[in-house]
Design a protein around this motif. Structure first.
Motif, PDB file in Angstrom:
ATOM      1  N   ALA A 142      -4.042   5.169   4.829  1.00 42.48           N
ATOM      2  CA  ALA A 142      -3.202   4.676   3.728  1.00 42.48           C
ATOM      3  C   ALA A 142      -3.973   4.696   2.405  1.00 42.48           C
ATOM      4  O   ALA A 142      -3.433   5.088   1.360  1.00 42.48           O
ATOM      5  N   VAL A 197       0.849  -1.201   0.000  1.00 38.43           N
ATOM      6  CA  VAL A 197       0.000   0.000   0.000  1.00 38.43           C
ATOM      7  C   VAL A 197       0.884   1.250   0.000  1.00 38.43           C
ATOM      8  O   VAL A 197       0.780   2.107  -0.881  1.00 38.43           O
ATOM      9  N   THR A 201      -2.771  10.175  -5.336  1.00 41.30           N
ATOM     10  CA  THR A 201      -1.809  10.368  -6.431  1.00 41.30           C
ATOM     11  C   THR A 201      -2.445  11.025  -7.666  1.00 41.30           C
ATOM     12  O   THR A 201      -1.916  12.024  -8.165  1.00 41.30           O
ATOM     13  N   GLN A 230      -4.163   8.234   1.253  1.00 39.64           N
ATOM     14  CA  GLN A 230      -2.890   8.706   0.691  1.00 39.64           C
ATOM     15  C   GLN A 230      -2.667   8.166  -0.719  1.00 39.64           C
ATOM     16  O   GLN A 230      -2.226   8.879  -1.601  1.00 39.64           O
ATOM     17  N   ALA A 231      -2.976   6.871  -0.894  1.00 36.24           N
ATOM     18  CA  ALA A 231      -2.731   6.256  -2.205  1.00 36.24           C
ATOM     19  C   ALA A 231      -3.692   6.829  -3.248  1.00 36.24           C
ATOM     20  O   ALA A 231      -3.315   7.065  -4.399  1.00 36.24           O
ATOM     21  N   LYS A 249       2.095   4.149  -2.980  1.00 31.62           N
ATOM     22  CA  LYS A 249       2.058   5.603  -2.779  1.00 31.62           C
ATOM     23  C   LYS A 249       3.442   6.199  -3.038  1.00 31.62           C
ATOM     24  O   LYS A 249       3.583   7.207  -3.738  1.00 31.62           O
TER      25      LYS A 249
END
Lengths: 436, 436, 436
Positions: free
Chosen positions: C393, B194, C400, C396-397, B198
């Protein structure tokens, strides 16, 4: 100055790496298999022959194996058409094995035996990280000095069969050329997937080997960066010729041209596979697979069931994958252009290169190469014409199979007849002359 | 001398890495989940249990989380059947996070709390390049000294979730053993896909994680080269058991035996998956897919539609992928041999190994192992017999699942009953004794 | 202190790398193509424009090409919406080529010409190992000093087209920041697959380029570890828009956001591809392929032949891949949940991020996001509801693509109108404000 990507050996390419047990118990002549292999000629003879004093030979027979190598190579080495690189024992974690490997090399390279003048180098299995490669290099250096041979005259090839050795290939380029070693003697980087699988503790349900695409990439890259030749490991299922060919196609797309061969039949297949075909062929993309079309009287015929084509009054109906589309002639042609590709023959490649060379001479930087065909699907025919732009970069990239051919032609006169028979003498001659 | 590929810890294999939040807000007992996990036994208990004081626990709860670890592990650690490796906070780019991680380790390892004697090591997330790994190693060294523990007695595992950390795995082997660090304490290399996704700024249309095959290869290779254990990251879709199994199959083919588990149900699946099956099975290659055949009264039956077989007066007709071929009995057998493979059971593997050991004892270097079956397709039956040559290398490679089994058997007595139930006591006993 | 993962340049992302010949023979104005490219605006204008004084320009025209760059960039550089990075000649194995590259940079960067204030940096092709990168860096440093420019003010991007250069990307992170070089100027790592294929001596039957997945992974990782931007090489088949899109999807899953563009049409496709779609869509897994469903009046319709569904009195029959299963409504829903996935639109992503931010504000660490749809297969409709847990998480991912969008929005005001037209002004505004 030494450039590590400059090759320090004769062969630019190695297609085949053929191993033979050095001593077989229970035979009248324990060297029988060695003698038989030494007699191979032409397309069945490998580029690199490896009398295998390691895994292929029982541990108890290896002392005799080393002597057999001396006997057979001193007798037949002068006439053998490929290079000769015996494999000795070695192990990154076992000093006693390394000592035995050193002794085996000493025996084999002793000029008294008369074999060393026909020996091109040694194959070192089970290497570890780069410091272990240096130990093997040093062992060879000592053998060279002891026997009055030039330093570096014996090449060294390694079997990459551990994670450490895979990593070491990334360090090789900067180690070659250091004054404290003779690693310029490096020749082949050979993957050994059986022991690598064990070292990586990998498992598959059926016990077959994992494909290890990253290892093969890293080996090919390591070879490229250090001016060496990359060779893939053994393909165990010797009945499965199509699988062997598929593996080599996959390897070549990674820049790995050579492969291990276990039998003269595998040698023949592997000597032939990287050379361009004698006739070109058309591929049709059907449901994600590339199907080779049948050439029949100038037409390229698809006779499978997964694509069908019919004419209507003013256009076409194309059925594929449960989909049905009505297309004009122009749209059909576009669709088929997208779905087809052409595999050029040796003659095609030579033609294109000559044409590009002439254009360059005349001051042109890029020209269009055209490939035409009549496709036939369900009795309906369509004329196609595929253009491809060639510039200097295309030309250079297309040259790889020709450079390979030229390397084979130069070093393997015993294969000239078979090459002429395959391609015709005219194509062979033009292929040996084209390129810079 | 220290050999970095020599393992410095008890477990040779780790199947399962199970994380538990250390403190959950809004519960009467914030350590409830920790207490529940500490009670796991048998096939639902992981090889490595990770009280997770990082991502699984809210930042505001982590101070309490560290104290909860001490409470729960001091009470229940002695009876827990797996190893215990708390995860603390860490970040390659944030010194304040590293300081907090140091304090958490200090708290958890304080002998006053009574937990440290059951703690096997720490898991450090978000590491960067090798110098950052050394900082974490040094933090553990200081904690060891402060608390009077032997230097190196606490292991260190890392989560690889950045490009830097992926590269660092290539340096690890040469750093382990340097006098200025204690990196011999290294245990697990765990991928964290994960955060890696990122960090690499990767994107997929649906937001699902990329497969990252190269990362997993590099982790497995790094573990192999430094004598460590490779573990894959979390599989988020906990409903998708078949997907989880497929991922583990894919991982094992890369040499990565362990995987993260998010629930006791995933632990059970992942504890079982790398062990050989209790019964063997046959696979048939149909249109590029491997289909498992149904065993029915001694026959292996294919009842799909993608392959069909019928008898004619003097032969057979086989239809596959739109293709129809007439084959003699011999040709049919060849074709089916090519299309089938066998997945051996635990019993089969033990049998083969025992047979090879006996042959070796009797001085033979290679023997043929035979696997027979009666295939049935569309009511037509064909008897097949598959031979495979076993030599020392085959034997060694086949040993990996047995070595895994033996490692499990030795370290997880709480699973003995379940293993005996699965395989039968006789097979279990033979499996624990076979091999060198 | 210098952190190599901190980016030393304006753009965080580069979608497009567009090359233009600098001088074409036989035209009235040899700079015609340069002038035309300099006029590109909006979605057809690249993020990085590369006046290409290497492969795209004939060797005999390169001196004139360097002067053309000065002319065109001094006239039009101020108004060009992207960055400008001329490519000069260079070769790891040819000092004379390196000298010519140095002279070209000298010419282009001469303040007298008036171009250098609009030049962001130089692109260096054919680099070798890291010491060769340092030579190029030094050449730029000397040019900077000679012309009174700040040291490091000109960035350096490289084309990775050799095994050595691929390996060098693993060393870059530890070399950047050393006092003896100015490698902090590094900006792009660009793969050059045509020459890489030649350097690796790879071959494919049709002459098309190998996919080189490992190279692209290593480039993306190298960029991530050194705080740079990864860009894929040219996609030659400019007619094949779907293939170009597929390649970019594949690249993004590797963390490589940018790609070479050969035409303004490719620039447009590549500028758009990495941005989230304007509408969401549903994918159905049919026989291993993901099929996009047709949105029709609130329903998501599958109208292929490879999956069929019918209602019985008390349940459903689902046929797929030759298999037929009777399912209850609940089982059918489970099956379809497994088979479907959702591609979120820009609006969906912004919604989810805002929702998660609000939940975090309210002290929640994880929330479930729900996506609902009515599926229709063979006229039978089924209501589905897909939950996905979002924690920090995930958040955050998911960020992008939004960070990419914000980077585009900040640096490319010339694309604001096209973005507003694509997404609507409201979505654009929320997308520019969401995230930390």
């Amino acid at each position: 100055m030494t450039d590590p990507t400059e090759r320090h050996y004769d062969r630019e390419f190695v297609r085949t790496f053929f191993t033979t047990p050095t001593a077989v118990e229970g035979e009248d002549d324990s060297a029988k298999m060695l003698r038989s292999a030494a007699g191979l000629r032409g397309i069945k003879a490998p580029d690199v022959w490896v009398p295998d004093n390691e895994d292929a030979t029982a541990p108890s027979m290896r002392a005799e194996g080393a002597r057999n190598i001396v006997d057979v190579v001193s007798d037949h080495g002068a006439d053998f058409p490929g290079e000769i690189h015996p494999r000795v024992v070695w192990h990154r974690e076992r000093p006693s094995t390394r000592r035995r490997g050193f002794e085996q090399m000493r025996t084999i390279a002793d000029p008294e035996g008369g074999a060393v003048e026909h020996i091109d180098g040694f194959v070192i299995p089970e290497v570890g990280d780069i410091d272990d490669w240096k130990k093997a290099d040093e062992a060879i250096t000592i053998v060279e000095h002891e026997h009055g041979l030039d330093e570096g005259s014996l090449s060294m090839s390694v079997i990459v069969e551990s994670g450490e050795a895979e990593l070491a290939m990334g360090d090789l380029r900067e180690e070659v050329g250091k004054p404290s070693n003779n690693l310029e003697r490096m020749f082949l980087l050979v993957d050994g997937e059986v022991d690598y699988t064990k070292d990586m503790r990998a498992m598959t349900p059926t016990g077959e080997l994992p494909p290890w695409p990253e290892l093969r990439h890293n080996t090919s890259r390591g070879a490229s960066a250090a001016g060496l030749v990359a060779v893939d490991g053994p393909y165990d299922d010797i009945r499965d010729v199509e699988g062997y060919r598929q593996r080599m196609r996959d390897n070549r797309a990674k820049g790995m041209t050579g492969i291990w061969s276990l039998t003269p039949e595998q040698v023949e297949v592997a000597n032939t596979a990287p050379l361009p075909p004698e006739t070109g062929s058309w591929l049709l993309d059907v449901g994600g697979r590339e199907v080779e079309l049948d050439a029949d009287g100038g037409r390229q015929v698809y006779d499978g069931d997964d694509l069908s084509l019919s004419e209507t009054g003013d256009g076409y109906v194309l059925r594929a994958g449960g989909d049905e589309r009505e297309l004009s002639e122009e749209e059909l042609r576009e669709e088929l252009l997208d779905r087809t590709s052409y595999v050029p023959s040796m003659n095609d490649i030579v033609d294109s290169m000559e044409e590009f060379e002439a254009a360059k001479e005349a001051g042109k930087g890029a020209i269009a190469m055209t490939q035409s065909a009549t496709l036939e699907i369900d009795g309906v025919t369509v004329d196609l014409s595929k253009d491809r732009m060639w510039d200097e970069a295309t030309y250079q990239a297309a040259q790889t199979p020709i450079t390979l051919f030229q390397d084979v032609y130069e070093h393997r006169p015993d294969q000239h007849d078979e090459l002429a028979e395959k391609y015709g003498s005219d194509v062979v001659e033009r292929a040996t002359n084209v390129g810079d």
